[in-house]
Write an enzyme that holds these catalytic residues in place. Sequence first.
Site: not given
Ligand code: NAD
Length: 481
Positions: A214, A216, A338, A364, A368, A399
């Site tokens: 999913s 990123i 993050s 969170y 992080k 996302t």
């Molecule tokens: P997302 O929810 O779209 O994707 C997260 C992914 O992690 C998914 O594939 C999900 O299945 C997997 N995941 C979640 N829980 C899990 C578990 N228990 N076991 C196995 N896999 C698991 O979110 P995203 O926004 O793409 O996040 C990706 C990374 O980027 C994360 O670490 C998030 O903290 C970080 N992040 C995102 C943002 C943002 O703005 N989207 C900002 C800062 C950091």
Amino acid sequence: MRRGSGCAPHPENRGPDVIRLQESIDSPRSPQDCFRFAADFRNLPDWDPTTVRARKLTPGALGVGSEFDLLVAFGPQRLPLRYRVVEFQPPHRVLLHGEGERLQLVDEIRFEPLASGTRVIYTSDLTLKSVGRLTEQALKPAVSLNSRRAMAGLRRALAAAEAAPAPSAWRNLLDRAVLPGAAQFTAYGYRSAHLRPVVDRLDGKTVVLTGATSGIGHAAALWLARLGARLVLVGRDAGKLADTKADIVADCGNIDLAVQRADLSLIGETRALARRLLQTEARIDVLVNNAGALFPRRELSGEGLERSFALNLLSPYVLTEALLPGLAPGGRIINVSSGGMYLQPLLVDDLNYTQGRYSGSRAYARAKRGLVALSLDWAERLRPRGIAVHAMHPGWVDTPGVAAALPAFHRAMRPFLRTPEYGADTIVWLAAAAEAAACSGNFWLDRQPHLTDILPGTTVHRKTRLRLRQVLEDAAKSDNS
Ligand code: NAD
């Protein structure tokens, strides 16, 4: 730039109404690398300023018959164009036919080896439909200018690796000015960084990527596959893993790809995953700890750990420590943190968030921050083994994870959020770029090192980092495996 070089004639006979454009550039990169980048028209927006959008229409690996759908700017107009690969001879030559409502194109790109590098010769025969000779002559200078600009873009894209980026006083100042600094997290922040395309390849390298199904992680998986990586996709849900695999096969053809199912909020499953990976993978070149989530309410995992801590900090710790013996020399570890971590200190003695009123964002952010502290620790420890460790944050990205965990933020900020591809850019760059091997131990946004702490009381000193490792070791025993 070399122009109008004396090269063999273009394969097509051209009529009197054809405008011929021919330019060449020299690149220090190999013909293979130049071919893989330039023959793939999905990359056109990265180097041709007139291409607004490019998509591959046909599934599978690139080859004869592959088709691309382009949107090209011509003055104020946007012209849709459809290209088809007619001849495909890697790494020597590619021939494409383009067709639009008002024009036809025959483009040939040839790649000639030099003593060190490659000469890329681009010949384009353009026929304007239903346009008088006078108009055609009037348009010629504009078309030539566009062609020269595109080749300048290609030369920049295929230039040698740049020096490793260094910290900058101006960036530090922006980071400290919290609100203007946060503007860097938006899509505007990404676009204004004017980053070069990632051209370095990952052929023959194995990349383990968590959270690949999913947001990123999904965008990173597609991109890493295009760069030739052997991918091991880790996810919780077998159906989503199969879908992601199908997306990659549709994009790149049948590449070397494995999937591993694990719930990473459970330390027992994380350990079992690591054991399987050590058995199945002869070597791991890149580990990307990307899986993560924000939990609005305090919940405990089946192992009795607060879930944000378990998933965002303890699990990457356990997975990375367990995989260290399998990491190849020259390997890279990339920890996705993050920007939210700037707002919280690391509370080593309360990682499970038992004290104070629970806030999902705080839990969170603390986890992080812990991940960034761990990254610095690993960077120091693994330097003698030649393994680079990076922490990065992707900015604010649109996302499913953000939409689910922060619906109000998502609604209000949507026009400013990054695409998943923008969010994945620095992960891909850290995984593939030659220069990223030389700058371990940094915290990155948009391929630039940033400060790790800007607020008083949030600095994680070395003593705390060492203690964090001990506390995590103890917590990891919670699964009793
Ligand atoms: P997302 O929810 O779209 O994707 C997260 C992914 O992690 C998914 O594939 C999900 O299945 C997997 N995941 C979640 N829980 C899990 C578990 N228990 N076991 C196995 N896999 C698991 O979110 P995203 O926004 O793409 O996040 C990706 C990374 O980027 C994360 O670490 C998030 O903290 C970080 N992040 C995102 C943002 C943002 O703005 N989207 C900002 C800062 C950091």
